[in-house]
Structure formats: structure tokens, C-alpha cells
Write an enzyme that holds these catalytic residues in place. Structure first.
Site, PDB file in Angstrom:
ATOM      1  N   VAL A 180     -31.599  56.025 -18.817  1.00 58.00           N
ATOM      2  CA  VAL A 180     -30.445  55.643 -19.629  1.00 58.00           C
ATOM      3  C   VAL A 180     -30.393  54.109 -19.646  1.00 58.00           C
ATOM      4  O   VAL A 180     -30.878  53.481 -18.699  1.00 58.00           O
ATOM      5  CB  VAL A 180     -29.121  56.208 -19.052  1.00 58.00           C
ATOM      6  CG1 VAL A 180     -29.075  57.701 -19.197  1.00 58.00           C
ATOM      7  CG2 VAL A 180     -28.880  55.776 -17.605  1.00 58.00           C
ATOM      8  N   CYS A 232     -24.720  52.873 -14.041  1.00 58.85           N
ATOM      9  CA  CYS A 232     -25.974  52.172 -14.361  1.00 58.85           C
ATOM     10  C   CYS A 232     -25.688  50.831 -15.057  1.00 58.85           C
ATOM     11  O   CYS A 232     -25.070  50.806 -16.122  1.00 58.85           O
ATOM     12  CB  CYS A 232     -26.838  53.057 -15.259  1.00 58.85           C
ATOM     13  SG  CYS A 232     -28.273  52.165 -15.912  1.00 58.85           S
ATOM     14  N   LYS A 262     -31.025  65.639 -14.191  1.00 60.82           N
ATOM     15  CA  LYS A 262     -30.992  65.380 -15.638  1.00 60.82           C
ATOM     16  C   LYS A 262     -31.052  66.681 -16.431  1.00 60.82           C
ATOM     17  O   LYS A 262     -31.774  67.605 -16.036  1.00 60.82           O
ATOM     18  CB  LYS A 262     -32.184  64.501 -16.035  1.00 60.82           C
ATOM     19  CG  LYS A 262     -32.055  63.082 -15.542  1.00 60.82           C
ATOM     20  CD  LYS A 262     -33.272  62.257 -15.952  1.00 60.82           C
ATOM     21  CE  LYS A 262     -33.509  61.162 -14.959  1.00 60.82           C
ATOM     22  NZ  LYS A 262     -34.847  60.613 -14.970  1.00 60.82           N
ATOM     23  N   GLU A 296     -33.880  51.388 -24.241  1.00 58.30           N
ATOM     24  CA  GLU A 296     -33.925  50.055 -23.620  1.00 58.30           C
ATOM     25  C   GLU A 296     -32.629  49.281 -23.936  1.00 58.30           C
ATOM     26  O   GLU A 296     -32.315  48.997 -25.096  1.00 58.30           O
ATOM     27  CB  GLU A 296     -35.151  49.238 -24.045  1.00 58.30           C
ATOM     28  CG  GLU A 296     -36.455  49.731 -23.427  1.00 58.30           C
ATOM     29  CD  GLU A 296     -36.497  49.549 -21.903  1.00 58.30           C
ATOM     30  OE1 GLU A 296     -36.001  48.533 -21.399  1.00 58.30           O
ATOM     31  OE2 GLU A 296     -37.017  50.443 -21.216  1.00 58.30           O
TER      32      GLU A 296
HETATM   33  N1  LIG Z   1     -35.383  48.735 -18.717  1.00 59.50           N
HETATM   34  C1  LIG Z   1     -34.386  49.778 -18.819  1.00 59.50           C
HETATM   35  C2  LIG Z   1     -33.898  50.142 -17.429  1.00 59.50           C
HETATM   36  C3  LIG Z   1     -32.959  51.337 -17.439  1.00 59.50           C
HETATM   37  C4  LIG Z   1     -32.861  51.996 -16.063  1.00 59.50           C
HETATM   38  O1  LIG Z   1     -33.563  51.628 -15.106  1.00 59.50           O
HETATM   39  N2  LIG Z   1     -31.989  53.002 -15.943  1.00 59.50           N
HETATM   40  C5  LIG Z   1     -31.924  53.760 -14.717  1.00 59.50           C
HETATM   41  C6  LIG Z   1     -30.483  53.904 -14.211  1.00 59.50           C
HETATM   42  S1  LIG Z   1     -29.703  52.381 -13.864  1.00 59.50           S
HETATM   43  C7  LIG Z   1     -32.395  55.186 -14.981  1.00 59.50           C
HETATM   44  O2  LIG Z   1     -32.143  55.746 -16.030  1.00 59.50           O
HETATM   45  N3  LIG Z   1     -33.053  55.789 -13.998  1.00 59.50           N
HETATM   46  C8  LIG Z   1     -33.435  57.167 -14.077  1.00 59.50           C
HETATM   47  C9  LIG Z   1     -34.875  57.386 -13.825  1.00 59.50           C
HETATM   48  O3  LIG Z   1     -35.640  56.400 -13.801  1.00 59.50           O
HETATM   49  O4  LIG Z   1     -35.243  58.543 -13.655  1.00 59.50           O
HETATM   50  C10 LIG Z   1     -33.245  49.308 -19.721  1.00 59.50           C
HETATM   51  O5  LIG Z   1     -33.000  48.088 -19.749  1.00 59.50           O
HETATM   52  O6  LIG Z   1     -32.627  50.136 -20.397  1.00 59.50           O
END
Ligand SMILES: N[C@@H](CCC(=O)N[C@@H](CS)C(=O)NCC(=O)O)C(=O)O
Length: 235
Positions: A61, A21, A48, A74
Site C-alpha cells: 500500500v 503506513c 492481506k 507508489e
Molecule cells: N515505495 C513504496 C513503499 C510502500 C510500502 O513499503 N508499504 C508497506 C507498508 S508501510 C507495505 O505495503 N508493506 C506490505 C508488504 O511489503 O507486504 C511507496 O512509496 O508506496
């Protein structure tokens, strides 16, 4: 019944992360650059753990548990917390103007490069893919011009990083997205041109790719390509 507790390291920093990620890599790189120890709880995003909503109800994450039990989410918030909590790391400039210019650069990257990158990858139609690849190239040209300006300022004199010869906050935040370019090359044949207008970006990118702090949190390229396959409708 739902989980009532979750794993963390008593008295230390626990990062809930996923190796592929790009947002989680920001948090890892902030801790690495500040030289602050932490433990990682690797979260399988496709499956998860039942306790994860206790850490981050949004399910994403990265998330961070600080030694006093505070949970932060964030990636930008976590990275800025690390920079503020450990100012001796020099991650963020102390001069307000230099800080503002850095924030503008990160904002520009996030509102131009990142959306076009994902649009080019996820567009089903080839004419849309071409349109977004052109738009991404234009964004990179703008980023290149911004780097040239920064390298003439005192706060970035000479490059090749945003803050000159030092890997700091700009790279902590943006290196993972620069590191995603091979994925777009793989699925969409996108390459950054080698012409003059892209020279500063290419110099910055090369310096990032060779830096030990990039390599320390670099995901395996084949694993990245596999991870992104689900976003590519024609793959
Ligand atoms: N705006 C968030 C974006 C984080 C994000 O999109 N993480 C993705 C993985 S790259 C995630 O956890 N996706 C799992 C989900 O949405 O279920 C940040 O900057 O931390």
C-alpha cells in the site's frame, strides 16, 4: 482458485491504504489537501485479502484506482498524479525552479532522514544504534539548514512550511515521517536537540504536528509504536 475481482467505488477514487503506513498517508494527504473525495479500502498488511494482488501485484500500500479504472501504485507517483490532475489545489509550484528545489528537498529527506531513521530503529547492536542516531541528527541538521535557505526564497518566504504559510506538497510527502519521530523516541530515546542548528526543523515539525491536515490522517501513537515493534530486534 484466485480472486477474480476486487472492491472499488464505481465512478470514484478508491485508495487501498493502511492507517499506520507512512507511505499510504502520503496518498491520503494528497487527496485531503486537494479536497478531492475518495473512499478507503483498509488493507490488513498482516493478513492481506486474496484479491489484493489484482490491485497491486507488489502487495504494497498505497494503491489507487481512478474513476476510469486505472490503477496507480507508489506513494510519490500517486501524490504527483493528484497534484497534476488537480492543479488548482496549488500542491506543486508551477515555477520549474521552485519545483526542482522542492524535489531536491524531498530527495534529500528520503535519502538521508528515512534510511538513518530505520537503521537506528532496527539495529540490534547499541553501538550501531548510536552511530545511526548520530547520523540521523546530522541529516536533520542538513534538513534544518535547507529549510532556512527555502524560507529566504520567494517560494517559501517566512515559513513555517516549505511553501511559506501554506501546507503543500512537501508536507503531504514528508509529514508522516516527521510524525514517526515519537516511535524512535520510544524505542531508542532519540530526541531532536533544541539548539540553534535544529531550530528551523523544530519549527517546521511543530507547525506540521499542529496542522489540521496532519491531524486528519494521523495514526494513533500507541498503535504506531505497536506496529513498529516487529522491526525492533530487542523490543
Ligand atoms: N515505495 C513504496 C513503499 C510502500 C510500502 O513499503 N508499504 C508497506 C507498508 S508501510 C507495505 O505495503 N508493506 C506490505 C508488504 O511489503 O507486504 C511507496 O512509496 O508506496
Amino acid at each position: 482458485m484466485g480472486a477474480t475481482t476486487y472492491p472499488f467505488t464505481e465512478g470514484g477514487y478508491t485508495l487501498y491504504s493502511n492507517a499506520n503506513c507512512p507511505y499510504a498517508q502520503r496518498a491520503l494527504r494528497a487527496f485531503n489537501a486537494a479536497n478531492v473525495p475518495y473512499t478507503v479500502e483498509e488493507i490488513d498488511l498482516a493478513n492481506k485479502p486474496s484479491w489484493y494482488p489484482l490491485v497491486n501485484p507488489r502487495g504494497k500500500v498505497p494503491a489507487l484506482r481512478t474513476p476510469d479504472g486505472t490503477i496507480l501504485i507508489e506513494s510519490l507517483v500517486i501524490a504527483e498524479y493528484v497534484a497534476d490532475q488537480f492543479p488548482e489545489s496549488g500542491l506543486l509550484p508551477s515555477d520549474p525552479v521552485a519545483r526542482a528545489q522542492l524535489r531536491l528537498f524531498i530527495e534529500k529527506f528520503g535519502s538521508e532522514f528515512t534510511p538513518d531513521y530505520y537503521r537506528a530503529l532496527t539495529a540490534a547492536d547499541t553501538s550501531d544504534q548510536d552511530k545511526f542516531k548520530d547520523s540521523l541528527a546530522a541529516a536533520i541538521k542538513g534538513i534544518s539548514a535547507e529549510l532556512e535557505i527555502q524560507w529566504k526564497r520567494e517560494s517559501g518566504r517566512g515559513g513555517p512550511f516549505w511553501a511559506g504559510s501554506k501546507w503543500t506538497y512537501a508536507e503531504v510527502i514528508l509529514a508522516s515521517f516527521v510524525g514517526l519521530l515519537p516511535v524512535l523516541n520510544h524505542y531508542r530515546g532519540f530526541v531532536v536537540p533544541e539548539t540553534r542548528e535544529f531550530a528551523a526543523f523544530n519549527r517546521w515539525r511543530q507547525a506540521i504536528l499542529e496542522h489540521p491536515e496532519f491531524l486528519r490522517a494521523k495514526p494513533d501513537e500507541d498503535a504506531l509504536i505497536k506496529t513498529y515493534k516487529k522491526f525492533v530486534p530487542d523490543a
